[in-house]
Design an enzyme around this catalytic site. Structure first.
Site, PDB file in Angstrom:
ATOM      1  N   ARG A   1       0.828  -1.215   0.000  1.00 58.49           N
ATOM      2  CA  ARG A   1       0.000   0.000   0.000  1.00 58.49           C
ATOM      3  C   ARG A   1       0.863   1.266   0.000  1.00 58.49           C
ATOM      4  O   ARG A   1       0.443   2.313  -0.469  1.00 58.49           O
ATOM      5  CB  ARG A   1      -0.947   0.010   1.204  1.00 58.49           C
TER       6      ARG A   1
ATOM      7  N   PRO B   1      20.667  -3.282  10.439  1.00 58.88           N
ATOM      8  CA  PRO B   1      19.763  -2.258   9.891  1.00 58.88           C
ATOM      9  C   PRO B   1      18.948  -2.712   8.676  1.00 58.88           C
ATOM     10  O   PRO B   1      18.013  -2.021   8.272  1.00 58.88           O
ATOM     11  CB  PRO B   1      20.709  -1.113   9.505  1.00 58.88           C
TER      12      PRO B   1
ATOM     13  N   ASN C   1      -5.051 -18.584  13.245  1.00 61.39           N
ATOM     14  CA  ASN C   1      -4.633 -19.466  14.360  1.00 61.39           C
ATOM     15  C   ASN C   1      -5.634 -19.386  15.509  1.00 61.39           C
ATOM     16  O   ASN C   1      -5.910 -20.378  16.166  1.00 61.39           O
ATOM     17  CB  ASN C   1      -3.274 -19.122  14.978  1.00 61.39           C
ATOM     18  N   CYS C   2      -6.143 -18.162  15.728  1.00 59.65           N
ATOM     19  CA  CYS C   2      -7.008 -17.945  16.895  1.00 59.65           C
ATOM     20  C   CYS C   2      -8.314 -18.737  16.769  1.00 59.65           C
ATOM     21  O   CYS C   2      -8.994 -18.975  17.763  1.00 59.65           O
ATOM     22  CB  CYS C   2      -7.308 -16.459  17.067  1.00 59.65           C
TER      23      CYS C   2
ATOM     24  N   THR D   1      16.042  -4.990  13.885  1.00 58.08           N
ATOM     25  CA  THR D   1      16.966  -5.771  14.718  1.00 58.08           C
ATOM     26  C   THR D   1      18.303  -5.031  14.787  1.00 58.08           C
ATOM     27  O   THR D   1      18.435  -3.917  14.261  1.00 58.08           O
ATOM     28  CB  THR D   1      17.201  -7.171  14.118  1.00 58.08           C
TER      29      THR D   1
ATOM     30  N   ALA E   1      12.128  -7.587  12.615  1.00 62.30           N
ATOM     31  CA  ALA E   1      11.466  -8.781  13.161  1.00 62.30           C
ATOM     32  C   ALA E   1      10.203  -8.346  13.897  1.00 62.30           C
ATOM     33  O   ALA E   1      10.172  -7.292  14.539  1.00 62.30           O
ATOM     34  CB  ALA E   1      12.396  -9.530  14.100  1.00 62.30           C
TER      35      ALA E   1
HETATM   36  C1  LIG Z   1      -4.628 -21.947  19.008  1.00 62.20           C
HETATM   37  C2  LIG Z   1      -4.240 -20.510  19.095  1.00 62.20           C
HETATM   38  C3  LIG Z   1      -5.161 -19.577  19.506  1.00 62.20           C
HETATM   39  C4  LIG Z   1      -4.807 -18.240  19.616  1.00 62.20           C
HETATM   40  N1  LIG Z   1      -5.745 -17.346  20.027  1.00 62.20           N
HETATM   41  C5  LIG Z   1      -5.412 -16.047  20.115  1.00 62.20           C
HETATM   42  C6  LIG Z   1      -6.370 -15.085  20.493  1.00 62.20           C
HETATM   43  O1  LIG Z   1      -7.537 -15.417  20.727  1.00 62.20           O
HETATM   44  N2  LIG Z   1      -5.979 -13.794  20.597  1.00 62.20           N
HETATM   45  C7  LIG Z   1      -4.693 -13.394  20.326  1.00 62.20           C
HETATM   46  O2  LIG Z   1      -4.390 -12.205  20.431  1.00 62.20           O
HETATM   47  N3  LIG Z   1      -3.770 -14.284  19.944  1.00 62.20           N
HETATM   48  C8  LIG Z   1      -4.092 -15.593  19.835  1.00 62.20           C
HETATM   49  N4  LIG Z   1      -3.158 -16.490  19.420  1.00 62.20           N
HETATM   50  C9  LIG Z   1      -1.786 -16.025  19.158  1.00 62.20           C
HETATM   51  C10 LIG Z   1      -1.636 -15.454  17.754  1.00 62.20           C
HETATM   52  O3  LIG Z   1      -2.116 -16.365  16.834  1.00 62.20           O
HETATM   53  C11 LIG Z   1      -0.161 -15.152  17.512  1.00 62.20           C
HETATM   54  O4  LIG Z   1       0.263 -14.210  18.465  1.00 62.20           O
HETATM   55  C12 LIG Z   1       0.099 -14.592  16.124  1.00 62.20           C
HETATM   56  O5  LIG Z   1      -0.336 -15.474  15.143  1.00 62.20           O
HETATM   57  C13 LIG Z   1       1.604 -14.339  15.951  1.00 62.20           C
HETATM   58  O6  LIG Z   1       1.861 -13.909  14.658  1.00 62.20           O
HETATM   59  P1  LIG Z   1       3.283 -14.152  13.993  1.00 62.20           P
HETATM   60  O7  LIG Z   1       3.236 -13.531  12.640  1.00 62.20           O
HETATM   61  O8  LIG Z   1       4.350 -13.747  14.923  1.00 62.20           O
HETATM   62  O9  LIG Z   1       3.419 -15.728  13.871  1.00 62.20           O
HETATM   63  P2  LIG Z   1       2.458 -16.802  13.205  1.00 62.20           P
HETATM   64  O10 LIG Z   1       1.126 -16.244  12.976  1.00 62.20           O
HETATM   65  O11 LIG Z   1       2.583 -18.033  14.008  1.00 62.20           O
HETATM   66  O12 LIG Z   1       3.141 -17.053  11.785  1.00 62.20           O
HETATM   67  C14 LIG Z   1       4.422 -17.567  11.694  1.00 62.20           C
HETATM   68  C15 LIG Z   1       4.591 -18.260  10.349  1.00 62.20           C
HETATM   69  O13 LIG Z   1       5.970 -18.326  10.069  1.00 62.20           O
HETATM   70  C16 LIG Z   1       6.255 -19.554   9.423  1.00 62.20           C
HETATM   71  N5  LIG Z   1       7.679 -19.828   9.588  1.00 62.20           N
HETATM   72  C17 LIG Z   1       8.354 -20.027  10.756  1.00 62.20           C
HETATM   73  N6  LIG Z   1       9.661 -20.210  10.512  1.00 62.20           N
HETATM   74  C18 LIG Z   1       9.829 -20.126   9.171  1.00 62.20           C
HETATM   75  C19 LIG Z   1      10.950 -20.232   8.319  1.00 62.20           C
HETATM   76  N7  LIG Z   1      12.170 -20.440   8.806  1.00 62.20           N
HETATM   77  N8  LIG Z   1      10.762 -20.110   7.010  1.00 62.20           N
HETATM   78  C20 LIG Z   1       9.515 -19.887   6.492  1.00 62.20           C
HETATM   79  N9  LIG Z   1       8.422 -19.777   7.259  1.00 62.20           N
HETATM   80  C21 LIG Z   1       8.571 -19.882   8.582  1.00 62.20           C
HETATM   81  C22 LIG Z   1       5.337 -20.539  10.120  1.00 62.20           C
HETATM   82  O14 LIG Z   1       5.098 -21.666   9.311  1.00 62.20           O
HETATM   83  C23 LIG Z   1       4.080 -19.698  10.343  1.00 62.20           C
HETATM   84  O15 LIG Z   1       3.155 -19.908   9.306  1.00 62.20           O
HETATM   85  C24 LIG Z   1      -3.495 -17.832  19.285  1.00 62.20           C
HETATM   86  C25 LIG Z   1      -2.568 -18.783  18.845  1.00 62.20           C
HETATM   87  C26 LIG Z   1      -2.931 -20.098  18.740  1.00 62.20           C
HETATM   88  C27 LIG Z   1      -1.924 -21.095  18.279  1.00 62.20           C
END
Ligand SMILES: Cc1cc2nc3c(=O)[nH]c(=O)nc-3n(C[C@H](O)[C@H](O)[C@H](O)COP(=O)(O)OP(=O)(O)OC[C@H]3O[C@@H](n4cnc5c(N)ncnc54)[C@H](O)[C@@H]3O)c2cc1C
Length: 552
Positions: A18, A274, A38-39, A271, A278
């Site tokens: 965007r 530069p 995930n939630c 991180t 993350a």
């Molecule tokens: C069952 C469950 C219920 C939840 N309920 C809630 C809720 O109700 N409210 C709330 O606020 N939060 C909730 N959460 C937490 C929320 O889902 C996470 O905080 C959020 O998804 C984090 O986002 P993220 O982008 O950091 O990681 P994620 O959404 O986990 O995404 C990370 C992605 O990175 C990929 N990945 C990892 N390493 C690599 C690599 N080396 N190369 C390529 N890909 C990679 C993984 O495959 C994954 O798809 C819940 C989580 C779960 C599991």
């Protein structure tokens, strides 16, 4: 280049587009899906969400067509070469590896569920829940094994959502939690409402106990062995004992990681390199109420951080403000929510300059049908009234009140601001004095010296006279051990019965009548304090200290 295409990564990718129509954006995810919910996974296991495709919020095809973003699923980034500004990507279908260059790299790899190295941990039937395939496997296991009994290890947010969903599937559920309460982030007296609700729906709660091993009988039934020697049979075990940040990839590349194991970033999510950002569950964040570095694996912060990183990459000055731990969870018709610091977090941080109040107002006016109590705890700084945190439990209107207070905390509001907050009101939604106003008024009374509080934790050791100003029938139905009863309506005529040499601690159900009584007594020269939270808080947390029936 963005590693991880779900909450933080997908947000970041779309925001960059965007802001910059010319950027070349590549999202790599080792899983089969990007941008999935995930939630929603516990509700898919529970069959509340029936169609798996409802969990998939955006496909690679949509990313390409709508945002001109290239998404490669089943592609894992296995190494970062910071000097060359390239990553090694492994195609998980073919096993082939290639190098991909980047100008800006965003890591959003999330967190991995903790699987402690316990005996039997890898037995079939023991699951964690993080991805759509995880949820699918649990569903299949329940269906094909006709699973009847489940043990959930860990009584936090995901554990309790799973408990509700497995009960919904007709299973007998045991939750084993190491802490002496469910929902460890909450203070125990608010978590107590959750415990009561779970048990009233047949969930077997095993608290202050820890799982030490798993076994399996000849018929495939799992046994879950606890530290105290107890054994629990299960057809299905779900581990929900927390997550650890996926920071190994960054660590291997020499990117700085903090003491909690998360990637360290600045306010723009950059991180120590530069060219590398993350976001999400993989990073450590500053809790701006306590000032401490924390892991805060929640979807809200991940999304906001993804946006901040995108802005930074595109040259904007947006900053991430930090986290305050606003979270909510619902099960069996009850909602529990919190924001800001808890009493135990402040105490363990060595902070003493705070006060807590409890109140139990209705979520809307009592005369409109269906009013439900909200059990609310507000924590504020004693020296200036700054709002530090709030927790609540109840059936209706809980999240709304915690959200209002969450925003107040972010705006550095005081209890006097809550007292003055102008919130929407009609009988079916609230009260002309909203629970948030009430919380502000009670706290402001404390701040102005109109009402001194007595903490119920000190009841056991106090020499004060405990005066219960509820009506006689209420007192008879249950009262705090040692309390005397003078109903509020008789107090002015019976002042001569009260000692002037002893402090008097007044209580009623929730503190309102006690406040009126305390004002009468104070103006007649008595030394008086109001028992924080009233009988309702005390009896919820201290059933052994309740006299029933009462002696008047
Ligand atoms: C069952 C469950 C219920 C939840 N309920 C809630 C809720 O109700 N409210 C709330 O606020 N939060 C909730 N959460 C937490 C929320 O889902 C996470 O905080 C959020 O998804 C984090 O986002 P993220 O982008 O950091 O990681 P994620 O959404 O986990 O995404 C990370 C992605 O990175 C990929 N990945 C990892 N390493 C690599 C690599 N080396 N190369 C390529 N890909 C990679 C993984 O495959 C994954 O798809 C819940 C989580 C779960 C599991």
């Amino acid at each position: 280049m963005i590693v991880g295409g779900v909450a933080g990564g997908a947000t970041c990718a779309a925001r960059i587009r965007r802001l910059d129509e010319d950027a070349e954006i590549l999202v790599l995810d080792k899983g089969p899906y990007v941008s999935f919910a995930n939630c929603g996974l516990p509700y898919y296991v529970g069959d509340v969400i029936r169609d798996e495709s409802n969990l998939l919020l955006a496909s690679p095809d949509l990313f390409r067509k709508r945002f001109n973003i290239e998404v490669r699923t089943r592609h894992e980034v296995v190494a970062i070469h910071r000097t060359q500004r390239t990553v090694t990507v492994r195609d998980l279908e073919t096993g082939r590896e290639c190098e991909e260059p980047y100008d800006a790299l965003v890591l959003s790899p999330g967190a991995a569920p903790i699987r402690p190295p316990l005996r039997g941990i890898d037995l079939p039937g023991i699951f964690t829940l993080r991805t759509v395939p995880d949820a699918r496997e649990i569903r299949n296991w329940i269906d094909t094994r006709r699973a009847q009994k489940a043990v959930i290890v860990g009584g936090g947010f995901i554990g309790l959502e799973m408990a509700e969903n497995l009960v919904h599937r007709g299973m007998a559920v045991t939750v084993i939690e190491m802490a002496a309460q469910v929902m460890p982030p909450l203070d125990p007296e608010i978590a107590e409402y959750a415990r009561q609700r779970l048990e009233s729906h047949g969930v077997n709660l095993v608290l202050a106990n820890r799982v030490v091993a798993f076994g399996q009988g000849g018929d495939g039934t799992l046994s879950v062995c606890a530290q105290d020697g107890a054994e629990f049979e299960a057809d299905l075990v779900v581990l929900s004992i927390g997550v650890r940040p996926e920071s190994q990839l960054a660590r291997n590349a020499g990117i700085a990681v903090g003491e909690r194991g998360g990637i360290r970033v600045d306010e723009q999510m950059r991180t120590c390199d530069p060219h590398v950002w993350a976001v999400g569950d993989a990073v450590e964040v500053k809790n701006w109420v306590t000032g401490k570095w924390e892991l805060m694996p929640l979807a809200g912060p991940a999304n906001r951080q993804g946006r901040v990183a995108a802005d930074a990459i595109c040259g904007r000055e947006t900053r991430f403000r930090g986290v305050q731990g606003t979270a909510v969870c619902g099960f069996f018709g009850m909602t529990v929510a919190l924001t800001g610091a808890t009493e135990k977090a402040l105490s363990s941080a060595g902070m003493k300059d705070f006060e807590t109040i409890y109140l139990h107002p209705n979520h809307h006016v009592g005369y409109y049908p269906g009013a439900q109590a909200i059990h609310l705890k507000l924590i504020f700084r004693k020296s200036d009234g700054l709002v530090l945190g709030a927790q609540a439990a109840g059936e209706q209107g809980v999240a709304r009140r915690i959200d209002v207070i969450a925003q107040a905390i972010q705006m550095k509001a005081t209890v006097f601001d809550l007292e003055e907050a102008e919130l929407c009101y009609a009988p079916q939604y609230g009260g002309a004095k909203d629970p948030v106003n009430f919380a502000g008024m009670i706290a402001s009374n404390v701040m102005r010296g109109d009402m001194e509080l007595a903490p119920w934790e000190d009841l056991a050791t106090t020499s004060a006279l405990l005066l219960d100003v509820r009506e006689r029938h209420e007192f008879r139905a249950g009262s705090i051990e040692g309390a005397v009863n003078i109903p509020l309506g008789e107090l002015r005529e019976r002042l001569h019965e009260l000692p002037r040499s002893r402090e008097i601690w007044v209580n009623c159900v929730v503190g309102q009548r006690a406040y009126y009584a305390a004002r009468i007594l104070a103006q007649h020269g008595f030394r008086v304090r109001n028992l924080s939270g009233g009988f309702k808080t005390y009896s919820a947390f201290h059933p052994e200290g309740v006299r029933q029936p009462a002696v008047v």
